[in-house]
Write a protein that holds these residues in place. Structure first.
Motif, short mmCIF file in Angstrom:
data_model
loop_
_atom_site.label_atom_id
_atom_site.label_comp_id
_atom_site.label_asym_id
_atom_site.label_seq_id
_atom_site.Cartn_x
_atom_site.Cartn_y
_atom_site.Cartn_z
N MET A 2 0.90 -0.95 0.13
CA MET A 2 -0.01 -0.05 -0.12
C MET A 2 0.84 1.21 -0.06
O MET A 2 0.25 2.54 -0.35
N SER A 3 2.22 1.18 0.53
CA SER A 3 3.09 2.32 0.39
C SER A 3 3.98 2.43 -0.92
O SER A 3 4.74 3.24 -1.02
N GLN A 14 -6.05 3.45 -10.15
CA GLN A 14 -6.44 3.57 -8.69
C GLN A 14 -5.60 2.77 -7.76
O GLN A 14 -5.50 1.65 -8.25
N GLN A 15 -5.42 3.16 -6.47
CA GLN A 15 -4.91 2.47 -5.55
C GLN A 15 -5.63 1.17 -5.32
O GLN A 15 -6.76 1.10 -5.20
N PRO A 16 -4.88 0.04 -5.44
CA PRO A 16 -5.72 -1.40 -4.84
C PRO A 16 -6.33 -1.29 -3.61
O PRO A 16 -5.63 -0.65 -2.69
N THR A 17 -7.28 -1.83 -3.16
CA THR A 17 -7.64 -2.42 -1.79
C THR A 17 -6.57 -3.29 -1.12
O THR A 17 -5.93 -4.07 -1.88
N ILE A 18 -6.57 -3.53 0.31
CA ILE A 18 -5.73 -4.52 0.79
C ILE A 18 -6.21 -5.72 0.25
O ILE A 18 -5.41 -6.83 0.16
N GLU A 20 -7.76 -6.74 -2.46
CA GLU A 20 -7.21 -7.06 -3.60
C GLU A 20 -5.65 -7.50 -3.77
O GLU A 20 -5.50 -8.25 -4.48
N VAL A 21 -4.95 -6.57 -3.07
CA VAL A 21 -3.51 -6.99 -2.88
C VAL A 21 -3.28 -8.30 -2.31
O VAL A 21 -2.55 -9.15 -2.77
N GLU A 22 -4.04 -8.78 -1.49
CA GLU A 22 -3.72 -9.91 -0.60
C GLU A 22 -4.05 -11.12 -1.38
O GLU A 22 -3.80 -12.04 -1.78
N HIS A 23 -5.55 -11.00 -2.23
CA HIS A 23 -5.88 -11.83 -3.39
C HIS A 23 -4.97 -12.22 -4.23
O HIS A 23 -4.55 -13.36 -4.64
N ASP A 24 -4.56 -11.03 -5.10
CA ASP A 24 -3.61 -11.35 -6.10
C ASP A 24 -2.11 -11.89 -5.92
O ASP A 24 -1.80 -12.76 -6.64
N LEU A 25 -1.79 -11.49 -4.59
CA LEU A 25 -0.43 -11.84 -4.50
C LEU A 25 -0.42 -13.29 -3.87
O LEU A 25 0.54 -14.05 -4.21
N PHE A 26 -1.31 -13.82 -2.97
CA PHE A 26 -1.45 -15.09 -2.53
C PHE A 26 -2.12 -16.14 -3.41
O PHE A 26 -2.04 -17.20 -3.29
N TYR A 27 -2.98 -15.71 -4.08
CA TYR A 27 -4.03 -16.72 -4.99
C TYR A 27 -4.38 -16.71 -6.36
O TYR A 27 -4.64 -17.81 -6.83
N ASP A 28 -4.00 -15.41 -6.89
CA ASP A 28 -4.30 -15.16 -8.10
C ASP A 28 -3.12 -15.98 -9.02
O ASP A 28 -2.03 -15.94 -8.99
N LEU A 29 -3.64 -16.89 -9.82
CA LEU A 29 -2.78 -17.69 -10.75
C LEU A 29 -3.39 -17.88 -12.17
O LEU A 29 -4.60 -17.74 -12.38
#
Length: 142
Positions: A2-3, A14-18, A20-29
């Motif tokens: 987020m920073s 636009q800035q992603p939500t927390i 969205e970041v968590e999902h994309d980082l850990f689960y998006d394949l």
């Protein structure tokens, strides 16, 4: 994450939500991939989270790793941490039997392009997307 709004500005309006970041980082394949081939590393400095690295092994073909993300908090950039972490990424990929690293960098991210060229990556193709032109770069691991 987020920073690191300067990183996101290359491909998001636009800035992603927390969430969205968590999902994309850990689960998006990508399709037909396995979560077991994904690794996410936290980069810590003096007990504080200062960076994240995302790898997907054996994609888009066997023995190739996609470096999906390597991002650092602005306050720790330009101190050699990125180069050190990238060297660890190469080491990890070799340990996993990978022979090639692949990544994408947006054409609007000139600093990123220079950094990856300095590490020995070469552009192999370009892709247009709604977020802009993506340069696909690869490096053979010897």
């Amino acid at each position: 994450m987020m920073s690191c709004l300067d990183y996101f500005s290359h491909w998001q309006k636009q800035q992603p939500t927390i969430e969205e970041v968590e999902h994309d980082l850990f689960y998006d394949l990508p399709p037909d991939t396995d979560l077991a081939d994904k690794e996410v590393f936290a980069v810590m400095k003096v007990g504080q989270l200062v960076g994240l690295i995302d790898l997907l092994h054996d994609y888009p073909q066997e023995e190739t790793t996609i470096l999906g993300l390597m991002v650092f908090h602005p306050r720790v950039r330009h101190q050699g941490l990125g180069t050190f972490c990238y060297q660890q990424v190469e080491k990890r990929c070799r340990e996993k039997g990978q022979s090639k690293l692949r990544l994408g960098v947006y054409q609007s991210n000139g600093i990123g392009q220079k950094m990856w060229q300095k590490q020995g990556f070469i552009e192999v193709s370009q892709q247009d997307s709604p977020q802009g032109r993506l340069l696909v770069m690869e490096k053979e691991l010897l």
